[in-house]
Design an enzyme around this catalytic site. Structure first.
Site, PDB file in Angstrom:
ATOM      1  N   CYS A 100      -2.748  -5.862   4.567  1.00 28.72           N
ATOM      2  CA  CYS A 100      -1.549  -6.756   4.490  1.00 28.72           C
ATOM      3  C   CYS A 100      -0.155  -5.727   4.806  1.00 28.72           C
ATOM      4  CB  CYS A 100      -1.226  -6.977   2.885  1.00 28.72           C
ATOM      5  SG  CYS A 100      -2.454  -8.288   2.535  1.00 28.72           S
ATOM      6  N   GLY A 114      -1.884  -6.564   9.454  1.00 26.19           N
ATOM      7  CA  GLY A 114      -2.625  -7.987   9.174  1.00 26.19           C
ATOM      8  C   GLY A 114      -2.300  -9.049  10.642  1.00 26.19           C
ATOM      9  N   ASN A 161       0.634  -6.099  -1.150  1.00 22.51           N
ATOM     10  CA  ASN A 161      -0.403  -5.452  -0.354  1.00 22.51           C
ATOM     11  C   ASN A 161      -1.229  -4.567  -1.198  1.00 22.51           C
ATOM     12  OD1 ASN A 161      -0.051  -2.423   1.413  1.00 22.51           O
ATOM     13  ND2 ASN A 161      -1.648  -3.707   1.547  1.00 22.51           N
ATOM     14  N   GLY A 162      -2.694  -4.670  -1.284  1.00 15.41           N
ATOM     15  CA  GLY A 162      -3.636  -3.959  -2.109  1.00 15.41           C
ATOM     16  C   GLY A 162      -4.794  -4.736  -2.550  1.00 15.41           C
ATOM     17  N   TYR A 195      -4.947   6.480  10.432  1.00 21.61           N
ATOM     18  CA  TYR A 195      -5.169   4.910  11.097  1.00 21.61           C
ATOM     19  C   TYR A 195      -4.466   4.045  10.736  1.00 21.61           C
ATOM     20  CZ  TYR A 195      -7.130   1.345  13.465  1.00 21.61           C
ATOM     21  OH  TYR A 195      -7.531  -0.042  14.051  1.00 21.61           O
TER      22      TYR A 195
END
Length: 479
Positions: A13, A39, A114-115, A254
């Site tokens: 996310c 995302g 996000n997580g 990345y």
């Protein structure tokens, strides 16, 4: 479903928020566009126009969604939050798209997260027993239900009360009728930054999204910090117990965009330094260095600089390939990797090449790329990986296969080399990775990053180990 030519780990996310700008909805759409790499399956924006919350949540890419007439125009108001989402085990259906919104006794609350919550299944089970009716299969909704059940009067207090009951990794933005809120978990696993555009405040997963709207980077939100932004300014709270900092080191490898500055470090420069460490640790008797684009390019540049071997683009990437593809036969499925990468024969014929990539996950794509460059005439193929072997699954907001499906979990180095059919294979050491990021491996006996995907050292233990099995399990659709 992950395609055969998309054998990568994926961040789940990205979040973005604006407070105090007349074009908040449009700015949020631009910010999400810059965070698209975090995302690619769905996106949503919620705004507040002074009287009501307005929501646009859809499946698809940001440009396709908010480039359509009406979607962005509907998002009136000076305050907004947005979210981009990637899922694999759950369907990309609108009810799972964030931000999620609910009317609480203290007012409306929209959340983008996000997580991953490691006790989400337990929370959901208990909430359902108490009579909660869930509208989605996302763990983010558990936070809303917890806030709704809080006995505190004000929404900020309700949110703090809810977050004290959750475990896991999270960076989230939340919007009320009068406030924009940003929060990071106490370990600081996932990123969140604060910016400013004229008199407006911005929250974002990465600095690259500040750049696209011309905003100034102010600072990182600290682990365990909550910022509450109103017309009176910004307030910093620290309502959660401090923990050792464990930022996700794979953001440098990345996930983050190369032009972002993450925790004070330029991602592009870190990736080049990883490549230099890799060249020092694992030299190869070769003629040229070839990156697997795009993620292997900075590390390959570093490897080239440190080794003295020339850098060439021996593989060309097709940037217009989506994540899904109709594959009517096994033969066409086998050719899938060529939809994304194709060999540049003139640079490869007769050469001993060093192939540089950021990671090996299942190894299927690596195997096909080695085969492709050999078919193009490469004399030798030496594979170099700009991260340590990925041996464990991530449970903190990253799409990871089950541990049993990870190549480095199943095979030793020689076994992996045989599987991908390279002449040699080497990974940067975890010490080399830490040196490239500019940190010592250990500080007072503890890693300074979350490196669990390489080490198995999980900073956040699950409340129930039987539930701690598969990333994004809550997104699985009921049978």
């Amino acid at each position: 479903m992950t395609t055969p030519f998309d054998d990568k780990l994926h961040e789940e996310c990205g979040v973005f928020g604006v407070f105090g700008h007349e074009d908040a909805g449009a700015l949020t759409a631009l910010g999400l566009h810059a965070l698209q790499h975090r995302g690619q399956e769905a996106a949503g924006i919620v705004t507040f126009d002074g009287t009501q919350f307005i929501s646009e949540r859809h499946v698809g890419l940001v440009g396709d969604i908010f480039g359509k007439e009406g979607h962005t125009q509907n998002l009136r108001g000076a305050n907004a939050i947005g979210h981009v989402r990637y899922s694999t085990t759950g369907g990309s259906i609108v009810r799972n798209v964030q931000p999620m919104f609910a009317d609480l006794t203290g007012g409306g609350l929209a959340i983008a997260h996000n997580g991953n919550l490691t006790n989400a299944r337990i929370l959901r089970r208990d909430l359902v027993r108490e009579g909660a009716i869930f509208q989605s299969t996302s763990d983010t909704e558990a936070i809303i239900h917890l806030a709704a059940r809080s006995h505190y009067e004000f929404v900020v207090e309700k949110l703090i009360d809810a977050l004290k009951r959750v475990e896991g990794a999270y960076s989230l933005v939340a919007l009320t009728s009068k406030k924009l809120i940003g929060v990071r978990d106490s370990y600081g696993v996932r990123p969140l930054v604060l910016g400013k555009l004229d008199d407006a405040w911005i929250l974002s997963s990465e600095t690259c999204a500040l750049d696209i709207i011309g905003a100034e980077f102010v600072r990182d939100i600290e682990p365990g910090e909550m910022v509450v932004i109103t017309v009176d300014g910004i307030e910093s709270l620290h309502p959660f117990p401090p923990k050792p900092r464990r930022f996700c080191v794979f953001e440098y490898v990345y996930f983050a965009r190369p032009d972002s500055v993450v925790e004070g470090k330029n991602v592009y420069e870190v990736r080049k330094r990883i490549g230099m460490e890799l060249a020092r640790e694992a030299p190869a008797n070769a003629d040229i260095v070839i990156p697997i684009p795009d993620s292997g390019v900075p590390a390959a540049l570093g490897y080239s600089a440190a080794s003295g071997l020339p850098f060439e683009l021996g593989i060309i990437r097709n940037h217009y390939v989506g994540r899904t593809f109709i594959e009517p036969s096994d033969r066409i499925r086998h050719l899938g990797v060529k939809l994304k990468h194709n060999a540049n024969r003139e640079e490869l014929q007769g050469k001993r090449i060093v192939l540089v990539d950021d990671s090996i996950v299942r190894g299927t794509t690596s195997q096909k790329i080695v085969e492709m460059v050999r078919d193009a005439g490469a004399a030798e193929v030496h594979f170099r990986i700009a991260s340590p072997p990925t041996t464990h699954s991530c449970f903190y907001g990253v799409d990871t296969p089950n541990k049993e499906d990870l190549l480095a979990h199943k095979l030793d180095l020689e076994g992996m080399r045989n599987f991908i059919k390279a002449d040699s294979l080497a990974f940067v050491s975890i010490g080399g990775l830490y040196r490239a990021v500019g940190e010592a491996k250990r500080n007072a006996g503890l890693p300074q990053f979350c490196d669990a995907c390489f080490s198995g050292d999980y900073p956040i233990e699950p409340a129930d180990t039987s539930e701690f099995r598969r990333q994004l399990s809550l997104l699985s659709e009921p049978v």
